[in-house]
Every structure is written in structure tokens, then in C-alpha cells.
Design a protein around this motif. Structure first.
Motif, PDB file in Angstrom:
ATOM      1  N   UNK A 168     -12.077  -5.962   6.545  1.00 48.53           N
ATOM      2  CA  UNK A 168     -10.769  -5.307   6.407  1.00 48.53           C
ATOM      3  C   UNK A 168      -9.674  -6.364   6.441  1.00 48.53           C
ATOM      4  N   UNK A 169      -8.686  -6.211   5.583  1.00 50.80           N
ATOM      5  CA  UNK A 169      -7.554  -7.134   5.558  1.00 50.80           C
ATOM      6  C   UNK A 169      -6.492  -6.665   6.553  1.00 50.80           C
ATOM      7  N   UNK A 170      -6.101  -7.574   7.455  1.00 46.36           N
ATOM      8  CA  UNK A 170      -5.050  -7.288   8.422  1.00 46.36           C
ATOM      9  C   UNK A 170      -3.809  -8.074   8.051  1.00 46.36           C
ATOM     10  N   UNK A 171      -2.673  -7.431   8.106  1.00 53.01           N
ATOM     11  CA  UNK A 171      -1.423  -8.100   7.794  1.00 53.01           C
ATOM     12  C   UNK A 171      -1.055  -9.056   8.924  1.00 53.01           C
ATOM     13  N   UNK A 172      -0.155  -9.960   8.636  1.00 52.25           N
ATOM     14  CA  UNK A 172       0.314 -10.893   9.659  1.00 52.25           C
ATOM     15  C   UNK A 172       0.969 -10.138  10.817  1.00 52.25           C
ATOM     16  N   UNK A 173       1.680  -9.082  10.486  1.00 51.19           N
ATOM     17  CA  UNK A 173       2.327  -8.292  11.535  1.00 51.19           C
ATOM     18  C   UNK A 173       1.289  -7.663  12.465  1.00 51.19           C
ATOM     19  N   UNK A 211      -3.824 -14.097   0.163  1.00 50.65           N
ATOM     20  CA  UNK A 211      -2.428 -14.460  -0.127  1.00 50.65           C
ATOM     21  C   UNK A 211      -1.563 -13.216  -0.336  1.00 50.65           C
ATOM     22  N   UNK A 212      -0.423 -13.240   0.314  1.00 49.04           N
ATOM     23  CA  UNK A 212       0.517 -12.147   0.190  1.00 49.04           C
ATOM     24  C   UNK A 212       0.184 -10.942   1.043  1.00 49.04           C
ATOM     25  N   UNK A 213      -1.013 -10.962   1.693  1.00 48.07           N
ATOM     26  CA  UNK A 213      -1.427  -9.813   2.502  1.00 48.07           C
ATOM     27  C   UNK A 213      -1.680 -10.189   3.960  1.00 48.07           C
ATOM     28  N   UNK A 214      -2.639 -11.086   4.198  1.00 50.34           N
ATOM     29  CA  UNK A 214      -2.959 -11.448   5.571  1.00 50.34           C
ATOM     30  C   UNK A 214      -4.306 -12.147   5.662  1.00 50.34           C
TER      31      UNK A 214
END
Length: 219
Positions: A168-173, A211-214
Motif C-alpha cells: 500500500x502506498x502511504x503519503x508523506x503526511x 514519486x508524487x505520492x509517498x
């Protein structure tokens, strides 16, 4: 997480046997005593975490037992007794009992009181395992194959987030909130440092930058 050691002191073996049925053996070790002298020996020789104590026991009664150990042991001492008057209860609290349960009792209520005193979590997961990665949730250690790594608080919390949902892709936030318990304010450098530290431990290709996601933990 080690098992909790519970001492049940009652001259009626049937009472002990009933209570034992309700204690999960994966969480508790049960010690038994049918008189006050036996209970005193166990309290002084074994690492007891909590004692359930009947008042009307031979040799040393429950009130005497509590008075003997209250100032030596900092553990919860719960009375279970057929004596039910307010005077009996007040006497129990005055000599140092932490709770007073009257007979006949509901075993599930006794278990709930014990769990509350010991703050026992039933069957909580002890580790997260993904491939050859094992994250110990109690000691905050990471095992990769046969190698054990100590983790900082932030490393542990970020890796826990990633391992709970592989791929799963997690955002930086999301990552910053999990790791630093704070609101994300474009602190990309802190995140980069932690990701590089984790890559050194689990392998640089396992944590991917999207890139652009996390970031994500790749299987």
C-alpha cells in the motif's frame, strides 16, 4: 509478553477449580493455596502479580494474611468472601485490600476485575511478520532473517505502518503523522532520513519511493 501469575487462596478447592476454568492459560499462571500459611509461603517465594484471598481460611485467615504482606508486596490483593456486610467490607479495605468480592460471585466479574487491575490485553498480536521481517510489538525490535535490530521510536512507528499494509502506498503526511505523532508540515528531509535508516536494515529495494505520492513496503 510474560504470563501474569495469579494466586487463588481459598479453603474450598471447588472455588479454586471454578475460577481456574475462566483464566486463559496463555495469559495466566495459576497458583493455589488452601490455607493462609501456604498462601504466605507462595507470596514470599514466587513472583505473584495478584492474589485472590478468602477471609475464612485455616492457620492464617485472609485478613491476617493481607496485613502480613501488604507492606512487603506492591501487588493487588483482592478479597473473595462469603462475608457481605458493610462492616466486613470496610474492614477489608481498612487493612489494605484493593477490592472486595462477595460470594456467591460471577466468575466473569472476577476475571474482569483481575484484568482491570493488571491491565491485561487478551490475545493481542505480539509481532507483525512479512516475509523474513518480524517486528516485535512489545520490545520494538526488528528481526531480518537471523539479524536483530534495535529501532528508535520513529523507526518503529513508521515501519509498523508500512508492515501492517504491504504494497500500500502511504503519503508523506500519513507517514509523518504515524512516526512523529504530529501534523505534517512539508518536512521531507526527516522522512527521507528515516526511510534511509530503514532501508539499511531491511534492504534498499524493499521500501519504494512513489514519486508524487509517498512510500510503500514492496513484496
Amino acid at each position: 509478553m510474560r504470563k501474569k501469575n495469579i494466586l487463588i487462596c481459598d479453603d474450598e478447592q471447588a472455588i479454586i477449580d471454578v475460577l481456574k476454568l475462566y483464566f486463559d492459560t496463555t495469559l495466566y499462571n495459576i497458583y493455589e493455596a488452601n490455607d493462609g500459611e501456604a498462601a504466605l509461603r507462595l507470596l514470599k517465594s514466587e513472583p505473584i502479580d495478584l492474589a485472590l484471598i478468602d477471609i475464612m481460611m485455616p492457620k492464617i485467615n485472609g485478613l491476617q494474611l493481607i496485613q502480613l504482606v501488604k507492606h512487603e508486596l506492591s501487588i493487588p490483593l483482592l478479597i473473595i468472601s462469603a462475608r457481605y456486610t458493610l462492616e466486613d467490607k470496610l474492614k477489608g479495605y481498612e487493612i489494605g485490600a484493593d477490592d472486595y468480592i462477595t460470594k456467591p460471585f460471577e466468575p466473569l466479574e472476577v476475571l474482569a476485575k483481575v484484568k482491570n487491575r493488571l491491565n491485561v490485553q487478551t490475545r493481542a498480536p505480539q509481532a507483525i511478520i512479512v516475509d523474513d521481517l518480524k517486528l516485535d510489538l512489545y520490545e520494538c525490535k526488528l528481526t531480518v532473517g537471523q539479524t536483530v535490530f534495535e529501532l528508535t521510536k520513529v523507526e518503529f512507528q513508521v515501519l509498523k505502518l508500512l508492515m501492517e499494509s504491504p504494497n500500500r502506498v502511504f503519503t508523506k503526511a500519513q507517514i509523518y503523522t504515524a512516526g512523529w505523532d504530529d501534523y505534517y508540515e512539508e518536512d521531507d528531509n526527516s522522512i527521507r532520513v528515516i526511510m534511509n535508516r530503514l532501508r539499511e536494515k531491511i534492504g534498499k529495494d524493499r521500501i519504494q519511493t512513489i514519486r508524487g505520492l509517498g512510500y510503500r513496503l514492496s513484496l
